[in-house]
Design a protein around this motif. Structure first.
Motif, mmCIF file in Angstrom:
data_model
loop_
_atom_site.group_PDB
_atom_site.id
_atom_site.type_symbol
_atom_site.label_atom_id
_atom_site.label_comp_id
_atom_site.label_asym_id
_atom_site.label_seq_id
_atom_site.Cartn_x
_atom_site.Cartn_y
_atom_site.Cartn_z
ATOM 1 N N GLU A 1 0.913 -1.237 -0.130
ATOM 2 C CA GLU A 1 0.032 0.193 -0.092
ATOM 3 C C GLU A 1 0.759 1.149 -0.055
ATOM 4 N N PRO A 2 0.462 2.326 -0.768
ATOM 5 C CA PRO A 2 1.362 3.430 -0.879
ATOM 6 C C PRO A 2 1.447 4.120 0.543
ATOM 7 N N PRO A 3 2.540 4.452 1.030
ATOM 8 C CA PRO A 3 2.861 4.514 2.420
ATOM 9 C C PRO A 3 1.864 5.756 2.885
ATOM 10 N N GLY A 4 1.775 7.049 2.018
ATOM 11 C CA GLY A 4 0.940 8.124 2.493
ATOM 12 C C GLY A 4 1.512 9.066 3.655
ATOM 13 N N GLY A 5 2.641 8.671 4.183
ATOM 14 C CA GLY A 5 3.019 9.534 5.423
ATOM 15 C C GLY A 5 2.055 9.454 6.806
ATOM 16 N N ARG A 6 1.291 8.784 6.904
ATOM 17 C CA ARG A 6 0.708 8.793 8.022
ATOM 18 C C ARG A 6 1.141 7.776 9.035
ATOM 19 N N PRO A 7 0.857 8.006 10.307
ATOM 20 C CA PRO A 7 1.589 7.077 11.389
ATOM 21 C C PRO A 7 0.849 5.733 11.316
ATOM 22 N N ALA A 8 1.079 4.713 11.811
ATOM 23 C CA ALA A 8 0.700 3.264 11.972
ATOM 24 C C ALA A 8 -0.619 3.366 12.776
ATOM 25 N N LEU A 9 -1.680 2.788 12.307
ATOM 26 C CA LEU A 9 -2.849 2.830 12.937
ATOM 27 C C LEU A 9 -2.807 2.413 14.381
ATOM 28 N N ALA A 10 -2.102 1.376 14.549
ATOM 29 C CA ALA A 10 -1.957 0.749 15.926
ATOM 30 C C ALA A 10 -1.080 1.460 16.790
ATOM 31 N N GLU A 11 -0.238 2.144 16.338
ATOM 32 C CA GLU A 11 0.610 2.918 17.354
ATOM 33 C C GLU A 11 0.468 4.584 17.134
ATOM 34 N N ALA A 12 -0.769 4.938 16.483
ATOM 35 C CA ALA A 12 -0.734 6.496 16.265
ATOM 36 C C ALA A 12 -1.291 7.034 17.592
ATOM 37 N N PRO A 13 -0.633 8.387 17.840
ATOM 38 C CA PRO A 13 -1.040 8.765 19.058
ATOM 39 C C PRO A 13 -2.551 9.757 18.746
ATOM 40 N N VAL A 14 -2.789 9.933 17.705
ATOM 41 C CA VAL A 14 -4.075 10.415 17.175
ATOM 42 C C VAL A 14 -4.716 9.858 16.090
ATOM 43 N N VAL A 15 -5.969 9.384 16.292
ATOM 44 C CA VAL A 15 -6.650 8.758 14.988
ATOM 45 C C VAL A 15 -7.809 9.441 14.719
ATOM 46 N N VAL A 16 -7.979 9.503 13.316
ATOM 47 C CA VAL A 16 -9.409 10.149 12.965
ATOM 48 C C VAL A 16 -10.164 8.909 12.300
ATOM 49 N N ALA A 17 -11.204 8.605 12.445
ATOM 50 C CA ALA A 17 -11.855 7.431 12.077
ATOM 51 C C ALA A 17 -13.122 7.781 11.498
ATOM 52 N N VAL A 18 -13.390 7.127 10.254
ATOM 53 C CA VAL A 18 -14.493 7.479 9.346
ATOM 54 C C VAL A 18 -15.466 6.225 9.273
ATOM 55 N N GLY A 19 -16.859 6.659 9.570
ATOM 56 C CA GLY A 19 -17.871 5.859 9.353
ATOM 57 C C GLY A 19 -18.670 5.905 8.242
ATOM 58 N N ARG A 20 -19.801 5.330 8.248
ATOM 59 C CA ARG A 20 -21.036 5.091 7.075
ATOM 60 C C ARG A 20 -21.523 6.685 6.944
ATOM 61 N N GLY A 21 -21.331 7.543 7.818
ATOM 62 C CA GLY A 21 -22.030 9.017 7.766
ATOM 63 C C GLY A 21 -20.887 9.706 6.715
ATOM 64 N N VAL A 22 -19.738 9.324 6.517
ATOM 65 C CA VAL A 22 -18.844 10.054 5.742
ATOM 66 C C VAL A 22 -19.151 9.630 4.298
ATOM 67 N N ALA A 23 -20.271 9.876 3.655
ATOM 68 C CA ALA A 23 -20.997 9.363 2.741
ATOM 69 C C ALA A 23 -20.336 9.487 1.166
#
Ligand code: FAD
Length: 327
Positions: A196-218
């Motif tokens: 997967e392209p790296p995208g420059g984001r921290p790894a999910l399991a270790e990230a100090p901040v996570v923004v998570a999307v659900g079905r409402g992000v349509a």
């Protein structure tokens, strides 16, 4: 015979999990800290030639008295079978007090197969250890804590990340090479690897901040706005099952009982209802902010802070406010 065994102190093997940058994962450093009550921490590094040398100092800084290096190009060319083979051989040769594996998707598979191979008991989601071998486990989606102890064979324990703060205990780095054997045609081979392209984001399991999307992000525009918010916060992007199924995020972004259990200081849940299966992966987050257009959404009973509103208006405003305050 391992030197520590000769001295009467049992070894405890910790399988090192490595990040994409080749650093030991937080769960690995936590496990090296936790197992000190059981005996002498010994890290096991499995990978391509040269992998162990690159991480030995860091593992030794967290108390690994010895780094056992099982290195072969064959390890990356196969699924987990050869890794389990190396660990099973180490269990037979060194009689450790326990084997601890970071509890990711691959770690759980390695641990389960190792337990079967060695005829041992296996505990998942371990969050604490006592000197008598009793493990504290997180159970039922994080709603219950259970004390359990393996009574058969060599305990195999899957350590859950975010359970304690790793404590350094520096020792000299000693690397010992161990053989990697393949059992021939029975080993499943990797035929293709998609990076997967790296995208420059921290790894999910270790990230100090996570923004998570659900079905409402349509829509694509809403998802782009969430990405901008994640950029402003330096966050990893997580997703609910609904968002993964809708194709906005890859399966690797899934948070919850079937995905990653995250441990950030801040979790921003955008357009997520707060289903139990999702929330079991969020329970270890320190502070949760929810954005949802439904004031009765269950997520508001779970979050520390809630914003009732539409993703399309709230998220860009949030990003603008954060950016302005940081300017
Ligand atoms: P929904 O429940 O549909 O919620 C969408 C939310 O978005 C609603 O609250 C709605 O009010 C809000 N919304 C809608 N439009 C807007 C808008 N414009 N602005 C703001 N808010 C809006 N799920 C996981 O996430 N992870 C797992 O690991 C997982 N494992 C599962 C395992 C099993 C065995 C099963 C049966 C299910 C599992 N699920 C898992 C699925 C889980 O039960 C839920 O279906 C899923 O989490 C719902 O995702 P959601 O909150 O995005 O969607």
């Amino acid at each position: 015979m391992p030197s520590s065994e000769a001295a009467g102190v049992p070894e405890v093997l910790v399988l090192a999990g490595l990040t994409g940058d080749g650093e030991p994962t937080r769960a690995t450093l936590e496990a090296l800290t936790a197992v000190r009550v059981l005996g002498e921490p010994v890290a096991v590094v499995l990978g391509a030639p040269g992998t162990a040398a690159a991480v030995a100092e860091r593992l030794a800084r967290y108390g690994a008295r010895r780094v056992l290096a099982g290195e072969s190009p064959a390890l990356d060319a196969h699924l987990v079978g050869p890794r389990v083979g190396v660990l099973a051989r180490l269990v037979a040769d060194r009689s450790p007090a326990a084997v601890v594996v970071p509890a990711g998707a691959e770690g759980r598979e390695v641990a389960a197969r190792l337990a079967v191979r060695t005829g041992s008991g296996f505990l998942t989601d371990v969050v604490g250890l006592a000197a008598d071998g009793t493990a504290t486990r997180s159970a039922l989606g994080g709603t219950t804590v259970v004390q359990a102890r393996v009574t058969t064979g060599t305990p195999v324990l899957a350590w859950r990340a975010g359970s304690l703060t790793p404590v350094p205990a520096p020792v000299p780095a000693v690397v010992e090479h161990v053989p990697v054997e393949l059992s021939g045609a029975r080993e499943a081979r990797v035929t293709k690897r998609v990076v997967e392209p790296p995208g420059g984001r921290p790894a999910l399991a270790e990230a100090p901040v996570v923004v998570a999307v659900g079905r409402g992000v349509a829509g694509a525009a809403e998802f782009a706005a969430v990405e901008e918010l994640a950029d402003a916060l330096g966050a990893a992007i997580g997703a609910s099952r609904a968002a993964v199924d809708a194709g906005f995020c890859p399966p690797s972004a899934l948070v919850g009982q079937s995905g990653t259990r995250v441990t950030p200081r801040l979790y921003v849940a955008v357009g997520i209802s707060g289903a139990a299966q999702h929330w079991s992966g969020v329970r270890s987050a320190h502070t949760v902010v929810a954005v949802n257009s439904d004031p009765d959404a269950p997520v508001f009973a779970l979050a520390d802070f809630g914003v009732v509103g539409d993703v399309a208006t709230v998220v860009p405003e949030l990003t603008a406010q954060i950016t302005a305050r940081r300017a």
